[in-house]
Design an enzyme around this catalytic site. Sequence first.
Site, PDB file in Angstrom:
ATOM      1  N   GLU A 136       0.797  -1.158  -0.139  1.00 31.17           N
ATOM      2  CA  GLU A 136      -0.004  -0.049   0.096  1.00 31.17           C
ATOM      3  C   GLU A 136       0.831   1.288  -0.070  1.00 31.17           C
ATOM      4  OE1 GLU A 136      -2.735  -0.245   3.042  1.00 31.17           O
ATOM      5  OE2 GLU A 136      -3.772  -2.232   2.371  1.00 31.17           O
ATOM      6  N   HIS A 266      -8.428  10.427   4.079  1.00 30.87           N
ATOM      7  CA  HIS A 266      -8.292   9.469   2.852  1.00 30.87           C
ATOM      8  C   HIS A 266      -8.547   9.973   1.736  1.00 30.87           C
ATOM      9  CE1 HIS A 266      -8.312   5.772   0.985  1.00 30.87           C
ATOM     10  NE2 HIS A 266      -8.016   5.096   2.143  1.00 30.87           N
ATOM     11  N   ARG A 315      -0.579   9.040   1.820  1.00 26.09           N
ATOM     12  CA  ARG A 315      -2.016   9.489   1.755  1.00 26.09           C
ATOM     13  C   ARG A 315      -2.011  11.037   1.728  1.00 26.09           C
ATOM     14  NH1 ARG A 315      -5.163   5.184   5.821  1.00 26.09           N
ATOM     15  NH2 ARG A 315      -4.998   3.381   4.167  1.00 26.09           N
ATOM     16  N   HIS A 376     -10.389  10.641   7.800  1.00 27.61           N
ATOM     17  CA  HIS A 376     -10.242   9.285   7.897  1.00 27.61           C
ATOM     18  C   HIS A 376      -9.678   8.684   9.224  1.00 27.61           C
ATOM     19  CE1 HIS A 376      -9.935   5.076   6.851  1.00 27.61           C
ATOM     20  NE2 HIS A 376      -8.454   5.171   6.779  1.00 27.61           N
ATOM     21  N   ARG A 411       0.115   9.118   9.169  1.00 21.64           N
ATOM     22  CA  ARG A 411       0.091   7.614   9.517  1.00 21.64           C
ATOM     23  C   ARG A 411       0.553   6.951   8.299  1.00 21.64           C
ATOM     24  NH1 ARG A 411      -4.067   3.292   8.867  1.00 21.64           N
ATOM     25  NH2 ARG A 411      -5.238   5.142   8.056  1.00 21.64           N
TER      26      ARG A 411
END
Length: 572
Positions: A136, A266, A315, A376, A411
């Site tokens: 990811e 997100h 992100r 998110h 994160r």
Amino acid sequence: MLVTPDLPSVRLATRLAAPEPGWTVHADAVVVGSGIAGLTAALELRTRVRRVLLVTKGVLSSGSTVWAQGGIAAALDPGDSPAAHLHDTLAAGGGLCDPRAVETLVTEGPRRVRELVARGAVFDTTPDGAISLTREGGHLTDRIAHAGGDATGAEISRALVAQIEAVRDDPGIEVIEHALVLDVLTGAAGPDGTPGAVAGVTLHVIGEGSRDGVGAALAPAVVLATGGIGQVYRSSTNPAQATGDGIAAALRAGALLGDLEFVQFHPTVLWLGTGVKGQLTLVSEAVRGEGALLLDTDGVRFMPDEHPLAELAPRDVVAHAIVRRTAATGSDHVWLDARHLGGEFFARRFPTIHERLAEHGIDPATDLVPVAPAQHYHSGGVVTDLDGRSSLTGLYAVGEVACTGVHGANRLASNSLLEGLVFAHRAARDVAGRVEGGFLPRVEPCPRSGPDALVAAASRARVQRAATDGPGVLRSAEGLRRALATLAAIPTDAQQRRDDGRPLGVPQLAEWETTNVHQVATVLALAALVREESRGGHARSDFARTVDAWRARVGVKSGTDGSVEIGPRPVG
């Protein structure tokens, strides 16, 4: 030397307006929340202390963990290493991670994931039986374990809830469902006004639990595992229960908070129009990990010009790029193109997402998927050490409500479940050792000075609008000051104000949640105003560059009179 801006004076209540507790229970530790962090902490404490009380706002299976699609990151492959995982995490954290916390996470993580398997969690596997690993955004190798394709959180929650249900009749553990924790109780303050040690919590059982009304759970240790702050915003991927209860309760009790301004939006959340609110459908980063592309509304792929990792950039990079692109094209969304993956593969790999898209008439095999950023994850929270201890004796925080230093300014994908797992184990061991060793004695709760508060439930939309327009995806001093002014104008004494002979609000669930949302939105906007730079999940249009002097944490705490103290502190 850092020079912080002049800030508006802010004073918040030190307790919620609520009836006096009508009943009392006693425990060695109270765990608040039933996601991966709360369930793990409760299971570990059950075998280490005489009595643990697990409190959850809904039913056991309603924690935020159940919604996690992406997976859990750990260096499980022989070709991977904790050092490589540490490198990727530090890179995503924008210079604000605590390296000791990250090292703890990545070193202990693989063992904790294997223990999760031993507890009954079933992950997707390769033909030879090994856990299947994918990649990811921000990870430079395949290290994401999934379950049911995109139902990882649901499977982890199922396994841990089954473990709790198996011991529910054990006299050493009690579960109270449908219960909102109101305030953290503390003992007598010190001579210098510092908060006393934790004495337990007050809680309201919503009506379907074994007890009614407001009660007190007295214990020398409280472990907050209450999840995130999604309902502070107009739109979020978080469930309706994510109203920042743990952060607000810790703030009122005088605990130190940190990194509040770092909110992760997100980048690919299903866009269904400007009027949609509440919990939105997340289109997992793993879809981009499998090769889906981002296109603007002119059909142009734009991420290769934004970052070397293109669609797999961290992100915050992707979310900010989407916001800039929508502004440039005059649109309110972009497209996610997964058509080349094939309908059969998409349905097999992402069954939950496929089902959600089908509910809205979207077939990813033939249709472009409209997406836009939405709130998110919250990287900040209650500041803790490596054992989950907060600045208040006896108060612990684990999972999303905590600020361990693992995430820093942003994160890294799929580190959140691992953080909850690793630090819940550490906190449970520390609580047990300190309780059994007499280092966390029971204290009598004492009333706190300062005002109480209640914000009318009718004000929730106004709070959310201020948070979305102020400390949203892109921020500015003007927008943040306007948000703070709006929040300051909202009455916080709804139980005392009358309109047409009726109170604006009475102490009950919706009002308590709205008060928490209001307090979290206020300190979040303050922290975002203090940090005059852009870094990770905090982007300022008026301070677009990262400033090396701001390699520091913005700390927030409430004084005994409710006045908010805020300013830079060292990380860690």
